[in-house]
Design a protein around this motif. Structure first.
Motif, mmCIF file in Angstrom:
data_model
loop_
_atom_site.group_PDB
_atom_site.id
_atom_site.type_symbol
_atom_site.label_atom_id
_atom_site.label_comp_id
_atom_site.label_asym_id
_atom_site.label_seq_id
_atom_site.Cartn_x
_atom_site.Cartn_y
_atom_site.Cartn_z
ATOM 1 N N GLY A 210 0.817 -1.217 0.000
ATOM 2 C CA GLY A 210 0.000 0.000 0.000
ATOM 3 C C GLY A 210 0.844 1.256 0.000
ATOM 4 N N ALA A 211 1.912 1.267 0.783
ATOM 5 C CA ALA A 211 2.791 2.441 0.829
ATOM 6 C C ALA A 211 3.490 2.651 -0.511
ATOM 7 N N THR A 212 3.924 1.565 -1.131
ATOM 8 C CA THR A 212 4.589 1.670 -2.431
ATOM 9 C C THR A 212 3.634 2.191 -3.504
ATOM 10 N N LEU A 213 2.427 1.654 -3.521
ATOM 11 C CA LEU A 213 1.444 2.105 -4.507
ATOM 12 C C LEU A 213 0.996 3.536 -4.243
ATOM 13 N N PHE A 214 0.953 3.942 -2.969
ATOM 14 C CA PHE A 214 0.624 5.326 -2.649
ATOM 15 C C PHE A 214 1.689 6.278 -3.194
ATOM 16 N N LEU A 215 2.948 5.925 -2.997
ATOM 17 C CA LEU A 215 4.029 6.768 -3.524
ATOM 18 C C LEU A 215 3.995 6.814 -5.052
ATOM 19 N N ALA A 216 3.645 5.691 -5.677
ATOM 20 C CA ALA A 216 3.517 5.682 -7.135
ATOM 21 C C ALA A 216 2.376 6.584 -7.584
ATOM 22 N N THR A 217 1.279 6.582 -6.851
ATOM 23 C CA THR A 217 0.146 7.447 -7.190
ATOM 24 C C THR A 217 0.528 8.917 -7.067
#
Length: 79
Positions: A57-64
């Protein structure tokens, strides 16, 4: 992927940001459901460690966030 690919089709960037947004939301909700105690058996069948959902979730949030900034930069260059 190159930046030129997104400049030729700006909707592709929005779609990718939408997918990553859904991904981090689902991951964080999955992690929180394990912390609360709801859905614990389902998460353990899919993922070995519930913390993996938090990291995903943290990785995908940073990607977003990065894709959003890229979209803003493309909009500024067009103006």
């Amino acid at each position: 992927m190159s930046l030129k690919m997104f400049q030729s089709d700006p909707d592709r960037l929005n779609r990718l940001a939408g997918i990553t947004g859904l991904g981090w939301t689902a991951s964080v909700l999955g992690y929180l459901s394990v912390v609360i105690g709801f859905g614990h058996s389902v998460i353990h069948r899919l993922v070995v460690e519930p913390q993996a959902l938090l990291y995903l979730g943290a990785t995908l949030f940073l990607a977003t966030v990065g894709l959003d900034r890229l979209r803003d930069r493309n909009d500024d260059e067009d103006n």
